[in-house]
Design a protein around this motif. Structure first.
Motif, PDB file in Angstrom:
ATOM      1  N   ASP A 113       0.862  -1.176   0.000  1.00  0.00           N
ATOM      2  CA  ASP A 113       0.000   0.000   0.000  1.00  0.00           C
ATOM      3  C   ASP A 113       0.901   1.230   0.000  1.00  0.00           C
ATOM      4  O   ASP A 113       1.590   1.494   0.990  1.00  0.00           O
ATOM      5  N   VAL A 114       0.915   1.938  -1.115  1.00  0.00           N
ATOM      6  CA  VAL A 114       1.769   3.112  -1.249  1.00  0.00           C
ATOM      7  C   VAL A 114       0.902   4.314  -1.616  1.00  0.00           C
ATOM      8  O   VAL A 114       0.232   4.296  -2.651  1.00  0.00           O
ATOM      9  N   PRO A 115       0.901   5.353  -0.776  1.00  0.00           N
ATOM     10  CA  PRO A 115       0.107   6.540  -1.103  1.00  0.00           C
ATOM     11  C   PRO A 115       0.538   7.151  -2.444  1.00  0.00           C
ATOM     12  O   PRO A 115       1.710   7.093  -2.822  1.00  0.00           O
ATOM     13  N   GLU A 116      -0.421   7.723  -3.119  1.00  0.00           N
ATOM     14  CA  GLU A 116      -0.185   8.366  -4.415  1.00  0.00           C
ATOM     15  C   GLU A 116       0.896   9.439  -4.286  1.00  0.00           C
ATOM     16  O   GLU A 116       0.906  10.224  -3.348  1.00  0.00           O
ATOM     17  N   GLY A 117       1.827   9.439  -5.209  1.00  0.00           N
ATOM     18  CA  GLY A 117       2.860  10.468  -5.269  1.00  0.00           C
ATOM     19  C   GLY A 117       4.076  10.234  -4.400  1.00  0.00           C
ATOM     20  O   GLY A 117       5.009  11.035  -4.415  1.00  0.00           O
ATOM     21  N   VAL A 118       4.096   9.162  -3.624  1.00  0.00           N
ATOM     22  CA  VAL A 118       5.251   8.896  -2.750  1.00  0.00           C
ATOM     23  C   VAL A 118       6.426   8.368  -3.565  1.00  0.00           C
ATOM     24  O   VAL A 118       7.554   8.831  -3.423  1.00  0.00           O
ATOM     25  N   ILE A 119       6.169   7.382  -4.414  1.00  0.00           N
ATOM     26  CA  ILE A 119       7.246   6.845  -5.255  1.00  0.00           C
ATOM     27  C   ILE A 119       7.403   7.750  -6.460  1.00  0.00           C
ATOM     28  O   ILE A 119       6.440   8.038  -7.171  1.00  0.00           O
ATOM     29  N   ILE A 120       8.629   8.220  -6.641  1.00  0.00           N
ATOM     30  CA  ILE A 120       8.924   9.077  -7.793  1.00  0.00           C
ATOM     31  C   ILE A 120       9.918   8.366  -8.715  1.00  0.00           C
ATOM     32  O   ILE A 120      10.652   7.487  -8.284  1.00  0.00           O
ATOM     33  N   ASP A 121       9.918   8.783  -9.955  1.00  0.00           N
ATOM     34  CA  ASP A 121      10.856   8.235 -10.929  1.00  0.00           C
ATOM     35  C   ASP A 121      12.261   8.731 -10.607  1.00  0.00           C
ATOM     36  O   ASP A 121      12.452   9.869 -10.145  1.00  0.00           O
ATOM     37  N   ILE A 122      13.228   7.873 -10.873  1.00  0.00           N
ATOM     38  CA  ILE A 122      14.619   8.223 -10.588  1.00  0.00           C
ATOM     39  C   ILE A 122      15.043   9.505 -11.320  1.00  0.00           C
ATOM     40  O   ILE A 122      15.874  10.259 -10.831  1.00  0.00           O
ATOM     41  N   GLY A 123      14.425   9.770 -12.461  1.00  0.00           N
ATOM     42  CA  GLY A 123      14.739  10.985 -13.214  1.00  0.00           C
ATOM     43  C   GLY A 123      14.298  12.261 -12.520  1.00  0.00           C
ATOM     44  O   GLY A 123      14.754  13.349 -12.855  1.00  0.00           O
ATOM     45  N   GLU A 124      13.417  12.143 -11.528  1.00  0.00           N
ATOM     46  CA  GLU A 124      12.918  13.315 -10.788  1.00  0.00           C
ATOM     47  C   GLU A 124      13.698  13.566  -9.500  1.00  0.00           C
ATOM     48  O   GLU A 124      13.370  14.491  -8.754  1.00  0.00           O
ATOM     49  N   ILE A 125      14.702  12.776  -9.245  1.00  0.00           N
ATOM     50  CA  ILE A 125      15.390  12.813  -7.954  1.00  0.00           C
ATOM     51  C   ILE A 125      15.964  14.196  -7.623  1.00  0.00           C
ATOM     52  O   ILE A 125      15.970  14.611  -6.466  1.00  0.00           O
ATOM     53  N   ASN A 126      16.407  14.930  -8.613  1.00  0.00           N
ATOM     54  CA  ASN A 126      17.020  16.242  -8.360  1.00  0.00           C
ATOM     55  C   ASN A 126      16.005  17.357  -8.163  1.00  0.00           C
ATOM     56  O   ASN A 126      16.386  18.481  -7.857  1.00  0.00           O
ATOM     57  N   ARG A 127      14.724  17.062  -8.301  1.00  0.00           N
ATOM     58  CA  ARG A 127      13.681  18.062  -8.061  1.00  0.00           C
ATOM     59  C   ARG A 127      13.408  18.252  -6.572  1.00  0.00           C
ATOM     60  O   ARG A 127      12.708  19.181  -6.184  1.00  0.00           O
ATOM     61  N   TRP A 128      13.922  17.337  -5.755  1.00  0.00           N
ATOM     62  CA  TRP A 128      13.637  17.338  -4.329  1.00  0.00           C
ATOM     63  C   TRP A 128      14.931  17.532  -3.543  1.00  0.00           C
ATOM     64  O   TRP A 128      15.991  17.105  -3.970  1.00  0.00           O
ATOM     65  N   PRO A 129      14.845  18.168  -2.369  1.00  0.00           N
ATOM     66  CA  PRO A 129      16.043  18.274  -1.521  1.00  0.00           C
ATOM     67  C   PRO A 129      16.546  16.876  -1.153  1.00  0.00           C
ATOM     68  O   PRO A 129      15.748  15.957  -0.935  1.00  0.00           O
ATOM     69  N   ARG A 130      17.858  16.717  -1.081  1.00  0.00           N
ATOM     70  CA  ARG A 130      18.456  15.408  -0.772  1.00  0.00           C
ATOM     71  C   ARG A 130      17.884  14.798   0.505  1.00  0.00           C
ATOM     72  O   ARG A 130      17.653  13.600   0.580  1.00  0.00           O
ATOM     73  N   GLU A 131      17.660  15.638   1.506  1.00  0.00           N
ATOM     74  CA  GLU A 131      17.186  15.124   2.794  1.00  0.00           C
ATOM     75  C   GLU A 131      15.716  14.708   2.762  1.00  0.00           C
ATOM     76  O   GLU A 131      15.190  14.207   3.752  1.00  0.00           O
ATOM     77  N   LYS A 132      15.049  14.894   1.639  1.00  0.00           N
ATOM     78  CA  LYS A 132      13.653  14.477   1.482  1.00  0.00           C
ATOM     79  C   LYS A 132      13.527  13.260   0.569  1.00  0.00           C
ATOM     80  O   LYS A 132      12.453  12.955   0.072  1.00  0.00           O
ATOM     81  N   ILE A 133      14.655  12.559   0.367  1.00  0.00           N
ATOM     82  CA  ILE A 133      14.681  11.399  -0.530  1.00  0.00           C
ATOM     83  C   ILE A 133      15.099  10.144   0.232  1.00  0.00           C
ATOM     84  O   ILE A 133      16.049  10.162   1.006  1.00  0.00           O
ATOM     85  N   THR A 134      14.376   9.060  -0.023  1.00  0.00           N
ATOM     86  CA  THR A 134      14.781   7.719   0.396  1.00  0.00           C
ATOM     87  C   THR A 134      14.949   6.915  -0.881  1.00  0.00           C
ATOM     88  O   THR A 134      14.071   6.928  -1.741  1.00  0.00           O
ATOM     89  N   ILE A 135      16.067   6.229  -1.009  1.00  0.00           N
ATOM     90  CA  ILE A 135      16.308   5.367  -2.158  1.00  0.00           C
ATOM     91  C   ILE A 135      16.296   3.928  -1.665  1.00  0.00           C
ATOM     92  O   ILE A 135      17.050   3.573  -0.752  1.00  0.00           O
ATOM     93  N   ILE A 136      15.434   3.109  -2.244  1.00  0.00           N
ATOM     94  CA  ILE A 136      15.392   1.683  -1.916  1.00  0.00           C
ATOM     95  C   ILE A 136      16.039   0.952  -3.087  1.00  0.00           C
ATOM     96  O   ILE A 136      15.630   1.121  -4.237  1.00  0.00           O
ATOM     97  N   THR A 137      17.062   0.155  -2.780  1.00  0.00           N
ATOM     98  CA  THR A 137      17.881  -0.411  -3.850  1.00  0.00           C
ATOM     99  C   THR A 137      18.251  -1.875  -3.617  1.00  0.00           C
ATOM    100  O   THR A 137      18.150  -2.390  -2.509  1.00  0.00           O
TER     101      THR A 137
END
Length: 192
Positions: free
Chosen positions: A80-104
C-alpha cells in the motif's frame, strides 16, 4: 528449512527493524537515506516506504529486481503506497536530498547491482557522498562477506555514513532452533 538450525532461540520480529528504521530516520533528518535490502522481502520494503511517508520523504526505487517486485506487489495489492510517494529516478534532483529515500538492490555487494554502481560512481543518476546515509538491511550471505566489506569500505572512503549489522536493521527470514523444534513437534515430519 534449516538455514538457522545452529542459532539458538527464536528469530526476532520485523517490528524490531521498524523501530530501528524510525530511530534512524528521526536522527538523520538532514541526510539522503539509501536502503539496500532483498527485493523479495516485500514487508521490509513496505516498512521502509511507511517510514519514509511518516518523515515526509519521497521514495525512489532502483535496481531491476527491486523495481519489478515492488511494481508487481503494488499491482497485486500486497503493498500500500500513497499516491505520489514513489517518484521516478529521473525526478530525484527536483527534491532536496534530505527528502529522498532510495530503496535499492545490492545488499550483498554484487558488482553489477545498483548500490555497487552508486558507491563506485558508476550509476547513471546517483553517486554517493558525504550527505548520504546507507543502510544495509541484510546480513552477508556466507561467501559474500568480502563483497559486502569491499562496498562498505568504498562508501566509507567517500564519506558516506553506513549502518549495517550492528544497527538492528535486519532480522532473518529463517527460523531458529526453538521455532524449528516447535514445527517438528506440530508437524512430525517423516523426513527433515
Amino acid at each position: 528449512e534449516s538455514t538457522n538450525a545452529e542459532r539458538p532461540g527464536y528469530t526476532p520480529s520485523e517490528k524490531k527493524v521498524g523501530r530501528s528504521l524510525d530511530y534512524i530516520f528521526n536522527t538523520n533528518a538532514d541526510k539522503r537515506i539509501v536502503i539496500a535490502t532483498f527485493s523479495s522481502n516485500v514487508h521490509r520494503v513496505q516498512q521502509i516506504i511507511d517510514t519514509s511517508v511518516q518523515y515526509g520523504r519521497k521514495v525512489v526505487i532502483t535496481g531491476r529486481s527491486m523495481h519489478n517486485i515492488v511494481s508487481a506487489a503494488i499491482e497485486l495489492g500486497y503493498m500500500d503506497v500513497p499516491e505520489g510517494v514513489i517518484i521516478d529516478i529521473g525526478e530525484i534532483n527536483r527534491w532536496p536530498r534530505e527528502k529522498i529515500t532510495i530503496i535499492t538492490t545490492g545488499s550483498q555487494g554484487e558488482p553489477m547491482s545498483a548500490l555497487y554502481r552508486m558507491a563506485f560512481s558508476d550509476h547513471s543518476q546517483i553517486a554517493l557522498g558525504s550527505g548520504d546515509l546507507v543502510i544495509l538491511s541484510s546480513h552477508a550471505i556466507p561467501g559474500n562477506e568480502k563483497l559486502v566489506g569491499n562496498i562498505i569500505n568504498e562508501m566509507y572512503r567517500r564519506g558516506v555514513n553506513v549502518y549495517h549489522e550492528d544497527a538492528e536493521v535486519h532480522v532473518s527470514g529463517h527460523a531458529c532452533q526453538e521455532e524449528i523444534k516447535l514445527l517438528h513437534a506440530l508437524v512430525k515430519p517423516k523426513y527433515f
